[in-house]
Design a protein around this motif. Sequence first.
Motif, mmCIF file in Angstrom:
data_model
loop_
_atom_site.group_PDB
_atom_site.id
_atom_site.type_symbol
_atom_site.label_atom_id
_atom_site.label_comp_id
_atom_site.label_asym_id
_atom_site.label_seq_id
_atom_site.Cartn_x
_atom_site.Cartn_y
_atom_site.Cartn_z
ATOM 1 N N LEU A 91 0.814 -1.209 0.000
ATOM 2 C CA LEU A 91 0.000 0.000 0.000
ATOM 3 C C LEU A 91 0.853 1.267 0.000
ATOM 4 O O LEU A 91 0.667 2.164 -0.829
ATOM 5 C CB LEU A 91 -0.941 0.008 1.212
ATOM 6 C CG LEU A 91 -1.960 -1.132 1.297
ATOM 7 C CD1 LEU A 91 -2.865 -0.915 2.511
ATOM 8 C CD2 LEU A 91 -2.795 -1.218 0.024
ATOM 9 N N ALA A 92 1.757 1.372 0.969
ATOM 10 C CA ALA A 92 2.557 2.585 1.094
ATOM 11 C C ALA A 92 3.409 2.863 -0.138
ATOM 12 O O ALA A 92 3.434 3.999 -0.630
ATOM 13 C CB ALA A 92 3.428 2.513 2.355
ATOM 14 N N PRO A 93 4.141 1.867 -0.689
ATOM 15 C CA PRO A 93 4.922 2.145 -1.898
ATOM 16 C C PRO A 93 4.083 2.638 -3.067
ATOM 17 O O PRO A 93 4.595 3.368 -3.937
ATOM 18 C CB PRO A 93 5.564 0.795 -2.215
ATOM 19 C CG PRO A 93 5.625 0.090 -0.908
ATOM 20 C CD PRO A 93 4.380 0.509 -0.189
ATOM 21 N N LEU A 94 2.819 2.248 -3.112
ATOM 22 C CA LEU A 94 1.936 2.674 -4.202
ATOM 23 C C LEU A 94 1.155 3.938 -3.860
ATOM 24 O O LEU A 94 0.324 4.386 -4.644
ATOM 25 C CB LEU A 94 0.962 1.545 -4.557
ATOM 26 C CG LEU A 94 1.587 0.282 -5.150
ATOM 27 C CD1 LEU A 94 0.522 -0.783 -5.395
ATOM 28 C CD2 LEU A 94 2.325 0.599 -6.449
ATOM 29 N N GLY A 95 1.392 4.494 -2.675
ATOM 30 C CA GLY A 95 0.709 5.716 -2.282
ATOM 31 C C GLY A 95 -0.741 5.510 -1.922
ATOM 32 O O GLY A 95 -1.542 6.458 -1.982
ATOM 33 N N LEU A 96 -1.098 4.307 -1.515
ATOM 34 C CA LEU A 96 -2.487 3.999 -1.142
ATOM 35 C C LEU A 96 -2.622 4.068 0.372
ATOM 36 O O LEU A 96 -1.761 3.569 1.103
ATOM 37 C CB LEU A 96 -2.870 2.606 -1.637
ATOM 38 C CG LEU A 96 -2.748 2.372 -3.146
ATOM 39 C CD1 LEU A 96 -2.984 0.908 -3.481
ATOM 40 C CD2 LEU A 96 -3.735 3.252 -3.903
#
Length: 376
Positions: free
Chosen positions: A63-68
């Motif tokens: 989630l975090a690496p994809l900005g979600l």
Amino acid sequence: MRSRADLASARRVVVKVGSSSLTTAAGGLDEGRLGALVAAVQDVRGRGAEVVLVSSGAIAAGLAPLGLDRRPRDLATQQAAASVGQGLLVAAYERALGRSGTPVGQVLLTAEDVVRRGHYRNAQRTLERLLGLGVLPVVNENDTVATDEIRFGDNDRLAALVAHLVRADALVLLSDVDALHDGPPGRPGSRRVPLVASAADLADVVVGGTGGAGVGTGGMATKLAAAGIATSSGVPVLLTSAALAGEGLAGADVGTWFAATGRRRRTRLLWLAHAARSRGALVLDDGAVRAVRDRGASLLPAGVREVRGEFEAGDAVDLVDGTGAVLARGLVGYAAAEVPALLGRSTTDLARDLGPGWDRVLVHRDDLVLVPAAPG
């Protein structure tokens, strides 16, 4: 294994950990919590036991690496997050185990891998070989390629099937709650349920859904369902929090212990009861219901009132009573298109009218398993 104290001497254990126990509220991996879990697992391995780790967390880690900022609802974005997060998850396990020199083996499964018997046996051989080589297998659902129609949906159920597949002595389900309680864990007066010896012990238990962290798919209901799958096939279950993993695996009085209620089944029958995807249904008359349920008989064409769905010979089908309740599942001996002409007729009549080979049963008792009601 008769009690939780026996966990300290278990030969082989399957440990399942949920996303909420491995990730931060923002969705990234919490390597401190992951490291604590690995330390508990290594203590078990240090006693000479083998461990299979069923680990959620791939989607949450991505989630975090994809900005979600939250778990996506649509399948395509879930698959994208899993693709990014799975590598991060395994790399974190490798870092945590690096100092001990323990190799990590990634095993990604889809429901097809336990629905299709050939795939199921291949997964079984692979896991056995990994354990024999001293590897820590890290199992997860292959969310990157799974579809809505063909997926486990939660790793609790997957872990229960893996526990039987590898002939584990016990299954340990780790979550963000310390045990099963007789009410919401945070509510004043709610008490820990230390032992579940039968379904009757769950009669007054109220369970909820997905945990508060919002990054996983499971909840207490899925854990109870997984415990039912495992215990009904002879595998006891400990349910506790990841924070108490070390104590639980050492046999301490923590969490909730689900005693085994059934015998170890042949792998094929567990596959049929809990992993096979039904391709259709046969509606039984009352006499056939009694014969299948109470006498362990094969299903004959004379006892079937209706056929539903499209299936081929050898597919799994549900056997249902007149109300539509599923009482068993079996491997059918005929294709759906062939069955209507057989309904209500004896095997003797079929052999006489249609010739040799048409007098076989619809579902043989060796290819049939009763399907118990889910616990809770």
